[in-house]
Design an enzyme around this catalytic site. Structure first.
Site, PDB file in Angstrom:
ATOM      1  N   LYS A 188       0.828  -1.212   0.000  1.00  0.00           N
ATOM      2  CA  LYS A 188       0.000   0.000   0.000  1.00  0.00           C
ATOM      3  C   LYS A 188       0.863   1.263   0.000  1.00  0.00           C
ATOM      4  O   LYS A 188       0.628   2.185  -0.770  1.00  0.00           O
ATOM      5  CB  LYS A 188      -0.914   0.038   1.242  1.00  0.00           C
ATOM      6  CG  LYS A 188      -1.913  -1.101   1.317  1.00  0.00           C
ATOM      7  CD  LYS A 188      -2.907  -0.885   2.460  1.00  0.00           C
ATOM      8  CE  LYS A 188      -2.309  -0.951   3.846  1.00  0.00           C
ATOM      9  NZ  LYS A 188      -1.840  -2.289   4.237  1.00  0.00           N
ATOM     10  N   ARG A 234      10.668  -2.363  11.664  1.00  0.00           N
ATOM     11  CA  ARG A 234       9.539  -1.991  12.524  1.00  0.00           C
ATOM     12  C   ARG A 234       9.251  -3.070  13.563  1.00  0.00           C
ATOM     13  O   ARG A 234       9.282  -4.245  13.267  1.00  0.00           O
ATOM     14  CB  ARG A 234       8.285  -1.778  11.653  1.00  0.00           C
ATOM     15  CG  ARG A 234       8.153  -0.364  11.151  1.00  0.00           C
ATOM     16  CD  ARG A 234       7.066  -0.242  10.125  1.00  0.00           C
ATOM     17  NE  ARG A 234       5.792  -0.836  10.548  1.00  0.00           N
ATOM     18  CZ  ARG A 234       4.692  -0.801   9.782  1.00  0.00           C
ATOM     19  NH1 ARG A 234       4.713  -0.220   8.607  1.00  0.00           N
ATOM     20  NH2 ARG A 234       3.581  -1.361  10.203  1.00  0.00           N
TER      21      ARG A 234
HETATM   22  P1  ADP Z   1       0.557  -2.125   7.621  1.00  0.00           P
HETATM   23  O1  ADP Z   1      -0.456  -1.855   6.569  1.00  0.00           O
HETATM   24  O2  ADP Z   1       1.848  -2.628   7.079  1.00  0.00           O
HETATM   25  O3  ADP Z   1       0.023  -2.956   8.739  1.00  0.00           O
HETATM   26  P2  ADP Z   1       0.382   0.605   8.722  1.00  0.00           P
HETATM   27  O4  ADP Z   1       1.546   1.495   8.852  1.00  0.00           O
HETATM   28  O5  ADP Z   1      -0.699   0.991   7.779  1.00  0.00           O
HETATM   29  O6  ADP Z   1       1.002  -0.801   8.364  1.00  0.00           O
HETATM   30  O7  ADP Z   1      -0.280   0.406  10.164  1.00  0.00           O
HETATM   31  C1  ADP Z   1       0.446   0.003  11.290  1.00  0.00           C
HETATM   32  C2  ADP Z   1      -0.484  -0.187  12.461  1.00  0.00           C
HETATM   33  O8  ADP Z   1      -1.110   1.069  12.816  1.00  0.00           O
HETATM   34  C3  ADP Z   1      -1.658  -1.132  12.212  1.00  0.00           C
HETATM   35  O9  ADP Z   1      -1.297  -2.482  12.428  1.00  0.00           O
HETATM   36  C4  ADP Z   1      -2.689  -0.636  13.216  1.00  0.00           C
HETATM   37  O10 ADP Z   1      -2.414  -1.129  14.509  1.00  0.00           O
HETATM   38  C5  ADP Z   1      -2.455   0.868  13.232  1.00  0.00           C
HETATM   39  N1  ADP Z   1      -3.346   1.552  12.269  1.00  0.00           N
HETATM   40  C6  ADP Z   1      -2.990   2.133  11.091  1.00  0.00           C
HETATM   41  N2  ADP Z   1      -4.076   2.620  10.457  1.00  0.00           N
HETATM   42  C7  ADP Z   1      -5.147   2.342  11.243  1.00  0.00           C
HETATM   43  C8  ADP Z   1      -6.554   2.569  11.148  1.00  0.00           C
HETATM   44  N3  ADP Z   1      -7.094   3.171  10.067  1.00  0.00           N
HETATM   45  N4  ADP Z   1      -7.340   2.150  12.163  1.00  0.00           N
HETATM   46  C9  ADP Z   1      -6.837   1.541  13.241  1.00  0.00           C
HETATM   47  N5  ADP Z   1      -5.527   1.270  13.402  1.00  0.00           N
HETATM   48  C10 ADP Z   1      -4.687   1.673  12.415  1.00  0.00           C
END
Ligand code: ADP
Ligand code: ZN
Length: 218
Positions: free
Chosen positions: A13, A160
């Protein structure tokens, strides 16, 4: 233009969103990045978010929705926004629809990236990211020229905390339970574009993004 990046963790993404931002001039906003920045700075939001993220759970809807709501009011996203990692629940999707409607906007395109769980684990365990410019590397699939250093800006790369195998499995389960219903939700709205991303078919985030850029330019 409002674009949403949908897909399990590790499907690319962020890669797709980054390329679209650069080539189409639309701002990428990643809720995950906002949380990580707050965790690093030790803010109250960061402490709260960390208690969920470290377990592979989602940060509560009220908190996440408010962050996006505030972000949507900033001038740099007036022309358009690429939401990378939001919405992740039906409640968030409904809230987003309302926020956008108030501004006379709607979701124009949802890019749904699909990859097998096996490949996701491989990509995440070996993933290294640049906290400075957000470039993404993979120790096996796409290593930086110099170990541990970002090719793009020279900053030290990080692994991470939630990219460890146990947490990855929890994140994947969270995705299946809470986020995957959004596929049908957006399909019904007629804005879904599903893309398979896999090294087996030689198609990664980069190729997907390039196709989309080309289609929108012509
Ligand atoms: P990935 O898609 O690789 O899991 P992200 O950077 O998008 O990584 O998200 C990391 C973490 O942040 C998620 O596992 C979640 O815990 C939290 N997070 C991100 N976006 C959201 C969201 N829209 N709602 C709730 N938690 C979120
Ligand atoms: Zn960098």
């Amino acid at each position: 233009m409002v674009i949403i990046m949908l897909g399990a963790p590790g499907t690319g993404k962020g890669t797709v969103a980054g390329i679209l931002q650069e080539k189409m001039g639309i701002k990428q906003v990643s809720t995950g990045d906002i949380f990580r920045k707050n965790i690093k700075e030790g803010t109250e939001l960061g402490k709260l978010a960390d208690s969920y993220i470290s377990k592979g759970n989602l940060v509560p809807d009220e908190v996440t929705i408010q962050i996006v709501k505030d972000r949507l009011n900033e001038p740099d996203v007036e022309k358009g926004i690429i939401l990378d990692g939001f919405p992740r629940t039906i409640v968030q999707a409904e809230a987003l629809e309302k926020m956008l409607a108030e501004k006379g906007k709607k979701v124009d395109l949802v890019i749904n990236l699909v990859t097998s769980e096996e490949e996701i684990i491989e990509r995440l365990v070996y993933r290294r990211v640049c906290p400075n410019c957000k470039s993404i590397f993979n120790v096996i699939l796409h290593p930086p020229k110099q170990e541990g250093i970002c090719d793009n800006c020279g900053h030290e790369l990080i692994h991470r905390d939630d990219d460890k195998e146990e947490t990855i499995k929890d994140r994947f389960q969270t995705y299946l339970k809470q986020t995957s219903p959004l596929i049908e939700y957006y399909e019904k709205k007629g804005v879904l574009r599903t893309e398979e991303v896999s090294k087996k078919i030689n198609r990664m985030g980069k190729e997907v993004a390039e196709d989309i850029v080309q289609e929108y330019q012509s």
